[in-house]
Each structure stands twice: as structure tokens, then as C-alpha cells.
Design a protein around this motif. Structure first.
Motif, short mmCIF file in Angstrom:
data_model
loop_
_atom_site.label_atom_id
_atom_site.label_comp_id
_atom_site.label_asym_id
_atom_site.label_seq_id
_atom_site.Cartn_x
_atom_site.Cartn_y
_atom_site.Cartn_z
N VAL A 1 6.48 3.93 -0.55
CA VAL A 1 6.61 5.21 0.15
C VAL A 1 7.06 6.31 -0.81
CG1 VAL A 1 7.76 6.45 2.02
CG2 VAL A 1 7.18 4.02 2.29
N ASN A 2 6.35 7.42 -0.76
CA ASN A 2 6.75 8.65 -1.44
C ASN A 2 6.79 9.77 -0.41
OD1 ASN A 2 6.76 8.11 -4.53
ND2 ASN A 2 4.88 7.13 -3.81
N SER A 3 7.60 10.77 -0.69
CA SER A 3 7.72 11.90 0.25
C SER A 3 7.66 13.22 -0.50
CB SER A 3 9.05 11.82 1.01
OG SER A 3 9.13 10.65 1.80
N ILE A 4 7.09 14.20 0.18
CA ILE A 4 7.25 15.58 -0.27
C ILE A 4 8.22 16.22 0.71
CG2 ILE A 4 5.07 15.87 -1.50
CD1 ILE A 4 3.83 17.03 1.03
N VAL A 5 9.15 16.99 0.19
CA VAL A 5 10.25 17.50 1.02
C VAL A 5 10.35 19.01 0.87
CG1 VAL A 5 12.72 17.36 1.50
CG2 VAL A 5 11.50 15.33 0.65
N THR A 6 10.53 19.68 2.00
CA THR A 6 10.81 21.11 1.98
C THR A 6 12.02 21.38 2.86
OG1 THR A 6 9.84 23.33 2.21
CG2 THR A 6 9.32 21.74 3.95
N THR A 7 12.54 22.57 2.81
CA THR A 7 13.74 22.90 3.57
C THR A 7 13.46 22.88 5.07
OG1 THR A 7 13.18 25.24 3.36
CG2 THR A 7 14.73 24.33 1.74
N ALA A 8 14.49 22.59 5.84
CA ALA A 8 14.37 22.63 7.30
C ALA A 8 13.94 24.04 7.71
CB ALA A 8 15.69 22.26 7.95
N GLU B 1 0.84 -1.20 0.00
CA GLU B 1 0.00 0.00 0.00
C GLU B 1 0.87 1.25 0.00
OE1 GLU B 1 -4.18 -1.40 2.03
OE2 GLU B 1 -2.63 -0.62 3.37
N GLY B 2 0.28 2.35 -0.43
CA GLY B 2 1.03 3.59 -0.56
C GLY B 2 0.98 4.45 0.69
N VAL B 3 2.12 5.05 0.99
CA VAL B 3 2.23 6.00 2.10
C VAL B 3 2.93 7.25 1.58
CG1 VAL B 3 3.33 6.46 4.34
CG2 VAL B 3 2.31 4.22 3.90
N LEU B 4 2.40 8.40 1.95
CA LEU B 4 3.03 9.68 1.62
C LEU B 4 3.45 10.37 2.92
CD1 LEU B 4 3.70 11.88 -0.55
CD2 LEU B 4 1.43 12.85 -0.07
N THR B 5 4.72 10.75 3.00
CA THR B 5 5.20 11.44 4.20
C THR B 5 5.62 12.86 3.84
OG1 THR B 5 7.51 10.73 3.95
CG2 THR B 5 6.04 9.28 5.18
N ALA B 6 5.30 13.78 4.73
CA ALA B 6 5.73 15.17 4.59
C ALA B 6 7.01 15.34 5.39
CB ALA B 6 4.64 16.12 5.09
N VAL B 7 8.09 15.66 4.71
CA VAL B 7 9.40 15.73 5.36
C VAL B 7 9.85 17.19 5.44
CG1 VAL B 7 11.82 15.03 5.25
CG2 VAL B 7 10.02 13.44 4.51
N ASN B 8 9.76 17.76 6.64
CA ASN B 8 10.35 19.08 6.89
C ASN B 8 11.21 19.03 8.14
OD1 ASN B 8 8.17 18.84 8.69
ND2 ASN B 8 7.84 21.05 8.77
N GLY B 9 11.70 17.82 8.43
CA GLY B 9 12.53 17.55 9.59
C GLY B 9 12.72 16.06 9.71
N ILE B 10 13.24 15.62 10.83
CA ILE B 10 13.63 14.22 10.98
C ILE B 10 12.45 13.26 11.09
CG2 ILE B 10 13.78 14.24 13.51
CD1 ILE B 10 16.31 12.47 13.21
N TRP B 11 11.30 13.72 11.60
CA TRP B 11 10.22 12.77 11.90
C TRP B 11 9.52 12.28 10.64
CZ3 TRP B 11 12.00 11.12 15.94
CH2 TRP B 11 12.56 11.98 16.90
N GLY B 12 9.45 13.09 9.61
CA GLY B 12 8.94 12.60 8.34
C GLY B 12 9.87 11.55 7.74
N GLU B 13 11.18 11.75 7.95
CA GLU B 13 12.16 10.77 7.48
C GLU B 13 11.99 9.44 8.22
OE1 GLU B 13 15.89 12.62 8.20
OE2 GLU B 13 15.72 14.06 6.54
N ARG B 14 11.79 9.52 9.54
CA ARG B 14 11.62 8.29 10.33
C ARG B 14 10.35 7.55 9.92
NH1 ARG B 14 14.71 8.57 15.34
NH2 ARG B 14 16.78 9.10 14.54
N ALA B 15 9.26 8.28 9.72
CA ALA B 15 8.00 7.64 9.32
C ALA B 15 8.16 6.93 7.99
CB ALA B 15 6.89 8.68 9.24
#
Length: 391
Positions: free
Chosen positions: A121-128, A96-110
Motif C-alpha cells: 500500500v502507498n498513499s498520496i496525502v493532502t491536507t484536510a 499486489e499494489g494499492v494506491l489510496t488518495a487520502v484527503n480524509g478518513i476514508w482513504g486512511e481506512r481503505a
């Protein structure tokens, strides 16, 4: 002749006394005497009637802190990471698909947790220090079509409190569950699980609640329960299987509770007491106090010539402040100096903010102007005496 081949450790023959420190890092925070005393109460059985009553009290306290009426509300025996895994392991099946919002470490961990159980897994990423717009989230959900979207409300690695309004509706439009991490924000920043359409919400005991680390509140909406309890496969973790935990916590409507694991009895005493203190203070009062103390702290930092890492004032997390590392200084020397000379913990960055920031956590009972004054004086002292390069 003795059959013992490993002698008693000499280190254990000495009395250990924990040092008393001002815990002003991003967590854990200082545990007040009332909560320490609660944790020292006599042990009872983990399925005694009194223990079940304590668990019921904890459930009510979490519902208040989360502002939810969800029946499926418990505390996981473990830290916030345990609750994060509980959410992902129960809500997502392999493939199944999961999308994580990464604007710090916790999106990376998820994202890593979801990958480990075979999710796509796919992620959207923005700057710290940044956050996502509703439009960005909407586009990503339309593109990737996940069953679960992960977002951190209080990103303690970067000091951002992420806007939540409207995101739940966007997720539901795309037939996606909305999972939110509020470990660093619960009790310190406005949060309304039901009103904001959050399907799974989890936190930790050691931040604003000022309880010892080791218990993690979590709640599932009815929409989430439909997904969790109609799986084709069993969750990868027996310990975190919500079918068992729902019964253990009396959330499944069955007349008898079946033994699942030995609950951390003393930790549950402490968690109950911490939730009682939050209820006595009032949630809105706690939100307001953290806001006012954070603003007082930010003003003091800027008056010293220090810069805040999060530029948008409305996106600054009231519980954990990120300060741009002072140019020319070694952040490790600053934190070490403050610990040695002021008996006070602040920390450096974490994940994407490593080397860029100093992090100061003022949570729960530590959120006061007196604490702020203490930190500001420690920083002034450190900047006077720590080595500054000429570069």
C-alpha cells in the motif's frame, strides 16, 4: 431447582421507545414513514421468488443511482465499510499494489484494509479540506504501479466532493482499476459511473437514500470483473466473495441460485423503497436540490460570521457541510447544547478534522431550506448560551 444461572435482564423487561430526533449529522439520516413502513412488511424467505424480484428491483435502482449498465451490481448485506472491504478483498491479492488518495478518513481506512490482506500500500496525502489534481494522481500511478487506485468522491470527514472527470482514463492508461467511495455523495452530487470510467463504485443506504443503515450498493465494471473472477487465490472473506454473491444476486448467468447467506429481508424492503423514491424524484432533480439547499445553508452560515472549512466553493460536498469550529468555543459543548435544547444532531470532526470542524448533514428528505433554517437557529442559540473563552 432451575438450571438457569443467569436471570432475565431487568433492562429487557422495560419497553424501549426510540427518541425522535432531527438527524442532521453526517449520517444516518432520518428515515421517512414510507421507508419505515416498507421495512415493517411481513418477512418472507430470502430465496422466495418475491424476494428475488425485490433484489432485481434493487439492482435496477442501483444502476440508475450509479448511472451504470454494469450487470455485476448488487447490495452487500452490511454498511458502507462492508462494501469497501468487498471491493478491496475481491479486486486485490496479497502482494499486489494499492494506491489510496487520502484527503480524509476514508482513504486512511481503505489503506488499512488493503494492508490487512497483504497488499503493498502507498498513499498520496493532502491536507484536510483539499483534493488532488489529475497530474498528481498520474505521477503517483506511474511511480507506484498499483492494480487498484482508491478515491473518495464525497469525503464526509472533511466536506469535500472530489472531481472525478478524467481520473478513470488515467487509471486505465496505467492498467489500474479505479475504485470510488460515494457513500456520502450518491444521489446528492453528480456521479456517472460508466461515463467517468469508474471500475468499482460503492455507497451506503443511510445517507441520501434515507434508508436504515445495513445495506451497501456496489457495482463492478467488466474490466473489474476480469480481475475479480480470474484470481489466483480466493478472497480472504467467504461472506464477501463475489463469486458467491454474483450467483446469489443472479448476476453470473447461471440458471440456479445457491444459498450463500440469509439476506436482511426487511433491510432489502427498505432499500428498494428508498431507491424507488429516488427514481420518482429524478436523479438530476435530487442533485439540483442538494446543491441549492447547500448554497442556501452556506450563505446563512457566512451571514452569521461562521467560516466554511472547504475554501473552494466547487469542492464543497452538497450533502455534508464542514464549518470551522467557532474560535473560543468547545465544539462538544455546542453539539451537546443543540441536542439537548433543539433535539437536533450535528457532529464534530472525524479523523483528520477532529477538533477543527462542526459537521452538518442535510441528505435526502432532510435536504430542505426548512431544515437549514432549523440548524441556523440552533447554532445561533448555541453561540449565545455556550461558554466562550476570552483567549
Amino acid at each position: 431447582m432451575s438450571s438457569i444461572t443467569v436471570p432475565p435482564p431487568k433492562c429487557l423487561q422495560k419497553t424501549f421507545v426510540a427518541p425522535r430526533r432531527h438527524m442532521f449529522g453526517p449520517g444516518p439520516s432520518n428515515v421517512p414513514p414510507r421507508i419505515l413502513a416498507a421495512g415493517a412488511e411481513p418477512i418472507i424467505g430470502h430465496m422466495h421468488p418475491e424476494m428475488l424480484e425485490i433484489m432485481s428491483d434493487i439492482k435496477s435502482g442501483i444502476q440508475y443511482a450509479f448511472q451504470t449498465q454494469n450487470n455485476m451490481t448488487i447490495a452487500v448485506s452490511g454498511t458502507g465499510h462492508t462494501a469497501m472491504e468487498c471491493a478491496i478483498f475481491n479486486a486485490v491479492e496479497p502482494g499486489e499494489g494499492v494506491l489510496t488518495a487520502v484527503n480524509g478518513i476514508w482513504g486512511e481506512r481503505a489503506a488499512e484494509m488493503a494492508e490487512r490482506i497483504g497488499a503493498r500500500v502507498n498513499s498520496i496525502v493532502t491536507t484536510a479540506g483539499g483534493y488532488f489534481t489529475s497530474e498528481e494522481i498520474d505521477r503517483a500511478l506511474a511511480k507506484h504501479k498499483p492494480v487498484l487506485f482508491f478515491l473518495t468522491h464525497g469525503e464526509s470527514s472533511t466536506g469535500v466532493v472530489h472531481p472525478l472527470d478524467g481520473i478513470g482514463d488515467i487509471c486505465h492508461k496505467h492498467n489500474c482499476l479505479f475504485l470510488v467511495d460515494c457513500v456520502a455523495s450518491m444521489g446528492g452530487a453528480p456521479l456517472h459511473m460508466d461515463k467517468q470510467g469508474i471500475d468499482i463504485l460503492y455507497s451506503g443506504s443511510q445517507k441520501v437514500l434515507n434508508a436504515p443503515p445495513g445495506t451497501a450498493p456496489i457495482s463492478f465494471s467488466e474490466r473489474a470483473c476480469q480481475k475479480v473472477f480470474n484470481r489466483k487465490t480466493k478472497p480472504v472473506s467467504f461472506f464477501l466473495d463475489m463469486t458467491w454473491l454474483a450467483n446469489y444476486w443472479g448476476c453470473d448467468g447461471k440458471p440456479a441460485r445457491i444459498y450463500h447467506h440469509t439476506a436482511p429481508v426487511s433491510a432489502f424492503y427498505s432499500l428498494r423503497e428508498s431507491l424507488a423514491i429516488l427514481a420518482e424524484q429524478g436523479l438530476e432533480n435530487s442533485w439540483q436540490r442538494h446543491k441549492e439547499v447547500a448554497e442556501y445553508f452556506h450563505e446563512g452560515l457566512e451571514n452569521m460570521g461562521l467560516k466554511l472549512f472547504v475554501k473552494d466553493k466547487n469542492a464543497r460536498l452538497p450533502t455534508v457541510t464542514t464549518i470551522v469550529s467557532p474560535p473560543g468555543y468547545d465544539w462538544k459543548e455546542i453539539t451537546s447544547y443543540i441536542m439537548k435544547n433543539h433535539n437536533l444532531e450535528i457532529s464534530g470532526g472525524l479523523g483528520p478534522s477532529v477538533g477543527q470542524v462542526l459537521r452538518v448533514g442535510l441528505m435526502g428528505g432532510n435536504s430542505s431550506k426548512a431544515s437549514v433554517d432549523m440548524v441556523l437557529e440552533a447554532l445561533r442559540d448555541a453561540l449565545r448560551y455556550c461558554h466562550k473563552s476570552k483567549v
